[in-house]
Design a protein around this motif. Sequence first.
Motif, PDB file in Angstrom:
ATOM      1  N   UNK A  59       0.892  -1.213  -0.001  1.00 49.18           N
ATOM      2  CA  UNK A  59      -0.035   0.065   0.075  1.00 49.18           C
ATOM      3  C   UNK A  59       1.056   1.130   0.185  1.00 49.18           C
ATOM      4  N   UNK A  60       1.862   1.110   0.756  1.00 50.89           N
ATOM      5  CA  UNK A  60       2.861   2.341   0.975  1.00 50.89           C
ATOM      6  C   UNK A  60       3.523   2.578  -0.624  1.00 50.89           C
ATOM      7  N   UNK A  61       3.882   1.403  -1.153  1.00 51.31           N
ATOM      8  CA  UNK A  61       4.496   1.534  -2.480  1.00 51.31           C
ATOM      9  C   UNK A  61       3.817   2.305  -3.521  1.00 51.31           C
ATOM     10  N   UNK A  62       2.499   2.006  -3.254  1.00 54.64           N
ATOM     11  CA  UNK A  62       1.269   2.294  -4.532  1.00 54.64           C
ATOM     12  C   UNK A  62       0.638   3.458  -3.645  1.00 54.64           C
ATOM     13  N   UNK A  63       1.180   4.232  -2.941  1.00 57.04           N
ATOM     14  CA  UNK A  63       0.605   5.424  -2.213  1.00 57.04           C
ATOM     15  C   UNK A  63      -0.155   6.152  -2.880  1.00 57.04           C
ATOM     16  N   UNK A  64      -1.454   6.617  -2.809  1.00 55.85           N
ATOM     17  CA  UNK A  64      -2.290   7.387  -3.496  1.00 55.85           C
ATOM     18  C   UNK A  64      -2.992   6.809  -4.355  1.00 55.85           C
ATOM     19  N   UNK A  81      11.169   0.361  -9.214  1.00 57.86           N
ATOM     20  CA  UNK A  81      11.547   1.398  -8.114  1.00 57.86           C
ATOM     21  C   UNK A  81      11.706   0.302  -6.638  1.00 57.86           C
ATOM     22  N   UNK A  82      12.300   0.957  -5.948  1.00 54.13           N
ATOM     23  CA  UNK A  82      12.706  -0.009  -4.687  1.00 54.13           C
ATOM     24  C   UNK A  82      11.745   0.069  -3.565  1.00 54.13           C
ATOM     25  N   UNK A  83      11.480  -0.952  -3.004  1.00 52.80           N
ATOM     26  CA  UNK A  83      10.993  -1.356  -1.796  1.00 52.80           C
ATOM     27  C   UNK A  83      12.021  -1.842  -0.932  1.00 52.80           C
ATOM     28  N   UNK A  84      12.234  -1.187   0.198  1.00 51.02           N
ATOM     29  CA  UNK A  84      13.444  -1.446   1.106  1.00 51.02           C
ATOM     30  C   UNK A  84      14.657  -1.375   0.140  1.00 51.02           C
TER      31      UNK A  84
END
Length: 265
Positions: free
Chosen positions: A73-78, A117-120
């Motif tokens: 959810x944070x990765x796809x924020x918005x 794009x990065x996650x962690x």
Amino acid sequence: MFYRGYGDGSDMREMGAKRQRVVDQGPSFFGATPAGTSFMYNQPMYAYAGQPPPFPVVRLRGLPFDCTDTDVAEFFRGLDIVDILFVHKGGNKFSGEAFCVLGYPLQVDFALQKNRQNMGRRYVEVFRSTRQDYYKAIAGEVSEYRDVSSPRRSYARARSYDEGKESAEHTGMLRLRGLPFSAGKEDIMEFFKDYGSLSEGSIYILTNSEGRPNGEAFVEFESAGDSKAAMEKDRMTLGNRYIELFPSSVVELKEAMSRGRTVTF
């Protein structure tokens, strides 16, 4: 109902029966804005005039192996996230892949901008996907969950998990996971109405960096006996989501706060 316009009623009922957990059916994964609209990227009514809109789903690859719903959810924020399905391999091992169903077809284009794009510390690949691939993954997860090839191992895992909860020491504090993102303190008080007297000051709803609920909360009961009795509500539903309960402590609550997650008092 979810997915209105993306499939017929029988499709949705079939999917609902397969999924063991559904994400809150509010207008947005993160809740509504004060104006009552979705946080970003509302779909124009004319976008797919004369033809059925494509099913709004993307596939992710390369996710961290400790990834959670909140991380995606944070990765796809918005964006409006309707469902997140993590894909597992044999032995219930996370594959690093997931499917993410979005609120509207147009949001797929925005999601694709997150490709590589990065996650962690890991970069994540994002691809277009289809309803058929998503349903196939659901069927695979149900089969994996049943663990037909090794029912004893599956039973042993579940029993060990439950026994761990039962043997945990109760201090009067429970941690909740899987809350609807629209759930407030009054909803939680109603959920535990048969287990002592709770006040709003004894309920702590965790939020993400944007100040929106992340699906977790801590509840402080009047006594350890009340919190132990309240474990009867483990895996019962609040709204349309089942809630997991864990014996916790004030120390764990403070740790959650120290990790930078704010707490709604």
